[in-house]
Enzyme design. Structure first.
Site, PDB file in Angstrom:
ATOM      1  N   GLU A  57       0.892  -1.011  -0.131  1.00 15.46           N
ATOM      2  CA  GLU A  57       0.120   0.066   0.045  1.00 15.46           C
ATOM      3  C   GLU A  57       0.977   1.146   0.016  1.00 15.46           C
ATOM      4  O   GLU A  57       1.851   1.362   0.836  1.00 15.46           O
ATOM      5  CB  GLU A  57      -0.946   0.049   1.155  1.00 15.46           C
ATOM      6  CG  GLU A  57      -2.065   0.992   1.086  1.00 15.46           C
ATOM      7  CD  GLU A  57      -3.190   0.860   2.057  1.00 15.46           C
ATOM      8  OE1 GLU A  57      -2.877   0.288   3.134  1.00 15.46           O
ATOM      9  OE2 GLU A  57      -3.834   2.126   2.303  1.00 15.46           O
ATOM     10  N   ALA A  98       1.639  -0.337  10.844  1.00 17.97           N
ATOM     11  CA  ALA A  98       1.409  -1.769  10.332  1.00 17.97           C
ATOM     12  C   ALA A  98       0.507  -1.877   9.263  1.00 17.97           C
ATOM     13  O   ALA A  98       0.110  -0.846   8.592  1.00 17.97           O
ATOM     14  CB  ALA A  98       0.400  -2.630  11.650  1.00 17.97           C
ATOM     15  N   MET A  99       0.440  -3.125   8.461  1.00 16.95           N
ATOM     16  CA  MET A  99      -0.360  -3.173   7.163  1.00 16.95           C
ATOM     17  C   MET A  99      -1.127  -4.460   7.399  1.00 16.95           C
ATOM     18  O   MET A  99      -0.758  -5.450   7.607  1.00 16.95           O
ATOM     19  CB  MET A  99       0.735  -3.514   6.228  1.00 16.95           C
ATOM     20  CG  MET A  99       0.262  -3.295   4.888  1.00 16.95           C
ATOM     21  SD  MET A  99      -0.885  -2.128   4.418  1.00 16.95           S
ATOM     22  CE  MET A  99      -2.144  -2.572   3.152  1.00 16.95           C
ATOM     23  N   GLU A 100      -2.571  -4.344   6.828  1.00 14.40           N
ATOM     24  CA  GLU A 100      -3.420  -5.121   6.928  1.00 14.40           C
ATOM     25  C   GLU A 100      -3.853  -6.326   5.799  1.00 14.40           C
ATOM     26  O   GLU A 100      -4.819  -6.673   5.549  1.00 14.40           O
ATOM     27  CB  GLU A 100      -4.863  -4.358   6.989  1.00 14.40           C
ATOM     28  CG  GLU A 100      -5.248  -3.886   5.707  1.00 14.40           C
ATOM     29  CD  GLU A 100      -4.856  -2.092   5.398  1.00 14.40           C
ATOM     30  OE1 GLU A 100      -4.128  -1.820   6.273  1.00 14.40           O
ATOM     31  OE2 GLU A 100      -5.704  -1.590   4.701  1.00 14.40           O
ATOM     32  N   HIS A 113      -6.857  -2.713  14.919  1.00 14.24           N
ATOM     33  CA  HIS A 113      -7.048  -1.802  13.647  1.00 14.24           C
ATOM     34  C   HIS A 113      -6.888  -2.714  12.517  1.00 14.24           C
ATOM     35  O   HIS A 113      -7.709  -2.920  11.635  1.00 14.24           O
ATOM     36  CB  HIS A 113      -6.133  -0.837  13.792  1.00 14.24           C
ATOM     37  CG  HIS A 113      -6.182   0.142  12.363  1.00 14.24           C
ATOM     38  ND1 HIS A 113      -6.999   1.202  12.352  1.00 14.24           N
ATOM     39  CD2 HIS A 113      -5.709  -0.065  11.404  1.00 14.24           C
ATOM     40  CE1 HIS A 113      -6.688   1.657  11.146  1.00 14.24           C
ATOM     41  NE2 HIS A 113      -5.995   1.065  10.582  1.00 14.24           N
ATOM     42  N   GLU A 114      -5.669  -3.635  12.577  1.00 11.98           N
ATOM     43  CA  GLU A 114      -5.387  -4.125  11.339  1.00 11.98           C
ATOM     44  C   GLU A 114      -6.299  -5.596  11.136  1.00 11.98           C
ATOM     45  O   GLU A 114      -6.643  -5.906  10.001  1.00 11.98           O
ATOM     46  CB  GLU A 114      -3.826  -4.577  11.466  1.00 11.98           C
ATOM     47  CG  GLU A 114      -2.807  -3.683  11.570  1.00 11.98           C
ATOM     48  CD  GLU A 114      -2.970  -2.412  10.548  1.00 11.98           C
ATOM     49  OE1 GLU A 114      -3.567  -2.682   9.484  1.00 11.98           O
ATOM     50  OE2 GLU A 114      -2.554  -1.335  10.917  1.00 11.98           O
ATOM     51  N   HIS A 136      -9.568  -4.281   9.621  1.00 17.50           N
ATOM     52  CA  HIS A 136      -9.453  -4.276   8.020  1.00 17.50           C
ATOM     53  C   HIS A 136      -9.945  -5.362   7.470  1.00 17.50           C
ATOM     54  O   HIS A 136     -10.189  -5.225   6.455  1.00 17.50           O
ATOM     55  CB  HIS A 136      -8.014  -3.762   7.653  1.00 17.50           C
ATOM     56  CG  HIS A 136      -7.853  -2.359   7.780  1.00 17.50           C
ATOM     57  ND1 HIS A 136      -8.617  -1.359   7.173  1.00 17.50           N
ATOM     58  CD2 HIS A 136      -6.645  -1.519   8.219  1.00 17.50           C
ATOM     59  CE1 HIS A 136      -7.942  -0.299   7.329  1.00 17.50           C
ATOM     60  NE2 HIS A 136      -6.823  -0.371   7.984  1.00 17.50           N
TER      61      HIS A 136
END
Ligand code: TRP
Ligand code: ZN
Length: 855
Positions: free
Chosen positions: A126, A259-261, A294-295, A298
């Site tokens: 992303e 962080a990334m989902e 949060h992640e 998602h």
């Protein structure tokens, strides 16, 4: 602008066009190598219209082969131009595009695409990172199931979805859920897992793993607990169940954001996974819990339903932030969480909205999309969801969400789709509400009160939104205003009532009141606005003592503190009302220690500078620092005994637990210590540093010592203790420039920048030092411009290596125009020096260009 410059051409929302091909499946075969990773890709495509096939491709990607249905293309059948690959060959209606590329992960210092972090191969795609791996329609509305083969002799090989097979250095993964490229992930390395299983609400078993480097396993437990709590919470609250057989989280040390989902394979900055009492603070633990949430959230809001284009970013981010905020309020204290969120919103988003970087929650154009992962999109985006929920009520909200998941599962959706489900589920017209998405700027809401002896109180409101770059005219928006009325004896005579303001000016009346009440307005911060009201210090002190809404109670104290500080800056004495009301707060400390801790915190220097500037004056950073110190000292003197009592009685016994109750007691105790520190010049802090049993106390004691101009031995001790623990050493790099007395801040930062452990290409280390200085208000805004110069030097250096990080950190300059002419001159010179750099990135170029245009 010089030729070497990347394109500064904007992309417009109004130019959106659907992709003319359908992608039925993506098959990747990746042979990992640090310098020469080979990627073979097969895209099963279907032509929907008579159009040229256009793909995105990073400039760093070496394209070795390109074929359609096994027939290599002739050189005149394709063309590579900048980041675009055009294929002019005629193709059948269904065909497979085959490409073979070579990329160099070890040279990837921008941490976008495939890169190496401490020997671990990992990805960040992303927003537009996938094009640095393979040519692709790298846009969120092109979705496909993925089949990924990874070849490597590293022990752990992972991608999205479910594992299909693994043997002899070849692992195959399959993700059945169609997804856009930005959710792709691949990880390979020597990793160890902390594992659990989770049974979903429909009885499916899911393997959960948190992957870390060998030796870090004992710091991954809290992340795992947080994941399980997140999964349970989303089932319970939104009825959302997980949809794969495995859920993997990987911690890496080099990461551009939190962080990334990525679907089924979240990748995290290690600082948001690893925690032990010795190395992480209470706030670190709270952050870990909320970002894991949060992640995970998602998976539904972002992955199952994604965004049509990047203008719709708030569709997934605003909603997911709102969900993680709900999660934290449910697990911890709702009142404390709300106040913390409002503090963060005002510090970052209001500041953004009031400066040259102001943009709507859904922007109309951007140059570099990575620059739009902002407080406005995330935090204000979440506020809009909160307002919608207030306007339609809890039932309406969950009905709308059910409809959203039902109607849009598998879609790449828009804000229009989002608002439509609320309209369809509740029958409410949201035409006016939509302005919150399209219009930038923070509305200023003015309230006046009119009392008549017949027992009627009338509240008159006027709203006005100041102009922002590119938007001068702002029609009125619907504003939900929660109010309550408090009688003179402190009873709540009218409980929280929601007023819906839709006009530029509007009034609301309350009848049948026995005596004139005090108005508790904008309860729970029911809308992201600036509320202006004429209120005497006595009335504010009354609310600070009696308001039944915890947010409004805290807010009354905050406003009183702000006004007291403004008065002091004009040369007046510290207000007796504030100093007195403070005693009341201390007396109630036992009721909710975490809440009390927030009430003891004075407004930040940055906040005071904003308030000075709002009042039409020019903030003087040194005077602001001095006034705030003086007020803190006066509070400490006046309430020394009560503060000392709190400090002594709130020691938390027993083994450390990060849970909210204990954390609240520590927060209160440390807030009291912070005030007492002004009287004893670091004596108590030095004792606490020695006896500290956890990082929360140790790092707080260290900053207080540094702020008192002491702490040399403790700074050294901290270094020796933690020199091999990267995340703890980051705190050492941050606290020194952050807490230093302003006159020492730049010097401290310069010295630290020359330290052998200043591994500046690591984003956490860079953010620690550079961000630490930028957050030292009077230090960064040194009158001689040395703070600005230091920042400009480092932004330029970082820009050549990692443009995303350089661009993010440049926002420290965003309020430069509110200071005096001398400072403005220094800031302009620093900004112009950046703009003149020959190979400025699109990221930093856009940011500094916008910031420089402020005046
Ligand atoms: N989507 C991520 C989140 O909010 C954040 C993100 C966007 C990101 N771009 C990134 C993370 C680049 C790392 C690098 O959860
Ligand atoms: Zn997010």
């Amino acid at each position: 602008m010089s030729e070497t410059r990347p394109s500064q051409k904007p992309t417009f929302l109004s130019d959106y066009e659907p992709y003319p091909f359908e992608l039925d499946e993506t098959r990747l075969d990746v042979t990992l190598d640090p310098q020469k990773t080979r990627v073979r890709a097969e895209l099963a495509l279907r032509r929907l219209q008579d159009a040229e096939l256009v793909l995105d491709i990073g400039k760093d990607v070496q394209l070795d082969r390109i074929a359609i249905d096994d027939t290599p293309l002739d050189d005149d059948q394709w063309q590579r131009d900048g980041e675009t690959l055009r294929i002019a060959a005629t193709m059948p209606e269904r065909f497979t595009l085959q490409t073979e590329t070579v990329i160099n992960p070890s040279a990837n210092t921008a941490f976008e695409g495939l890169y190496l972090s401490g020997g671990i191969f990992c990805t960040q795609c992303e927003a537009e990172g996938f094009r640095h791996i393979t040519p692709y329609p790298d846009r969120p509305d092109v979705m496909a199931p993925f089949r990924v083969t990874i070849r490597s002799d590293l022990p752990v090989l992972m991608s999205n979805g479910n594992p299909v097979s693994e043997s002899d250095g070849v692992a195959v993964w399959h993700d059945p859920w169609p997804k856009p490229a930005y959710l792709f992930a691949l990880v390979a390395g020597d990793l160890r897992a902390v594992s659990e299983t989770f049974t979903t609400m429909s009885g499916r078993e899911v393997d959960l793993n948190v992957w870390v480097r060998p030796g870090d396993e004992d710091r991954a437990g809290y992340a795992m607990e947080s994941l399980i709590r997140s999964m349970e919470w989303d089932e319970r609250t939104y009825g959302r169940e997980y949809d794969l057989d495995v859920f993997n989280i990987v911690a890496v040390d080099d990461f551009n954001m939190g962080a990334m989902e990525n679907k089924g394979l979240n990748i995290f900055n290690s600082k948001l996974v690893l925690a032990s009492p010795e190395t992480a603070t209470d706030s670190d633990y709270e952050r870990i819990e909320s970002v894991i949430g949060h992640e995970y959230f998602h998976n539904w809001t972002g992955n199952r339903i994604t965004c049509r284009d990047w203008f719709q970013l708030c569709l997934k981010e605003g909603l997911t932030v709102f969900r993680d905020q709900q999660f934290t309020s449910d697990l911890r204290s709702a009142a404390v969480k709300r106040i913390e969120d409002v503090l963060a919103l005002r510090a970052r988003q209001f500041r953004e909205d009031q400066g040259p970087l102001a943009h709507p929650v859904r922007p109309n154009s951007y140059i570099e999309i990575n620059n739009f992962y902002t407080a406005t999109v995330y935090e204000k985006g979440a506020e809009l969801i909160g307002m919608l929920k207030r306007l339609v009520g809890d039932d309406g909200y969950y009905r709308a969400l059910d409809l959203y998941f039902d109607r849009h599962d598998g879609d790449a959706a828009t804000i229009e789709d989002w608002l439509k489900v609320f309209e369809d589920a509740t029958g409410r017209d949201l035409g006016q509400f939509k302005r919150w998405y399209t219009d930038a700027g923070t509305p200023v809401l003015t309230m006046t009160e009119h009392w008549s002896d017949t027992g009627r109180l009338t509240l008159r409101f006027a709203q006005h939104t100041p102009p922002t770059p590119g938007q001068s005219d702002k029609p009125p928006r619907v504003i939900p205003i929660a109010v309550g009325l408090i009688s003179p004896n402190g009873d709540e005579v009218v409980p929280t009532t929601l007023l819906e303001m839709t006009e530029a000016e509007q009034e609301f009346s309350f009848d049948g009141l026995a005596a004139r009440p005090t108005v508790s307005a904008l309860r729970g911060f029911s809308a992201p606005v600036v509320l202006k009201r004429d209120q005497s210090p006595g009335e504010r002190a009354f609310l600070m003592a009696n308001d039944t809404d915890p947010f409004a109670r805290w807010e009354a104290g905050r406003q009183l503190a702000r006004e007291t500080l403004l008065a002091m800056l004009r040369g007046d004495e510290a207000g007796a009302d504030y100093l007195g009301a403070f005693g009341q707060v201390l007396a109630d400390a036992e009721v909710d220690p975490a809440f009390c801790a927030l009430c003891l915190r004075l407004p930040s220097e940055e906040e005071i500078a904003g308030a000075v500037s709002d009042s039409g004056a020019t903030p003087d950073p040194e005077a602001i620092h001095a006034a705030r110190e003086q007020l803190a000292r006066q509070i400490a003197e006046r309430h020394a005994d009560a503060l000392d009592r709190i400090y002594r009685s709130h020691e938390v016994p027993g083994p450390y637990s990060p849970e909210a109750g204990d954390a609240g007691k520590r927060a209160l105790r440390l807030a009291a210590l912070g005030l007492l520190n002004r009287l004893d010049e670091g004596e108590r802090a030095a004792q606490l540093y020695q006896s500290a049993g956890n990082m929360t106390e140790r790092s707080a004691a260290l900053s207080l010592l540094i702020a008192a101009g002491k702490g040399k031995p403790e700074v050294e001790d901290f270094y020796n203790r933690f020199k091999d623990v990267r995340l703890a050493l980051d705190k050492w790099f941050m606290l020194q420039p952050l807490s230093a007395p302003p006159r020492d801040a730049v010097g401290t930062a310069r010295e630290l920048a020359a330290h052998p452990d200043f591994d500046w290409k690591n984003p956490n280390r860079f953010r620690a030092l550079i961000g630490g200085l930028s957050a030292n208000h009077a230090g960064f805004h040194a009158a001689d411009g040395s703070g600005y110069d230091f920042l400009a030097d480092w932004l330029l250096r970082m820009d050549a290596v990692n443009p995303q990080i350089a661009a993010r950190m440049s926002s420290a300059f965003e309020s430069w125009a509110r200071y005096d002419e001398t400072r403005q001159g220094h800031a302009k010179a620093a900004l112009d020096r950046i703009l003149a750099a020959p190979e400025l990135s699109r990221n930093l170029g856009e940011m500094v260009g916008r910031i420089r245009n402020a005046a």
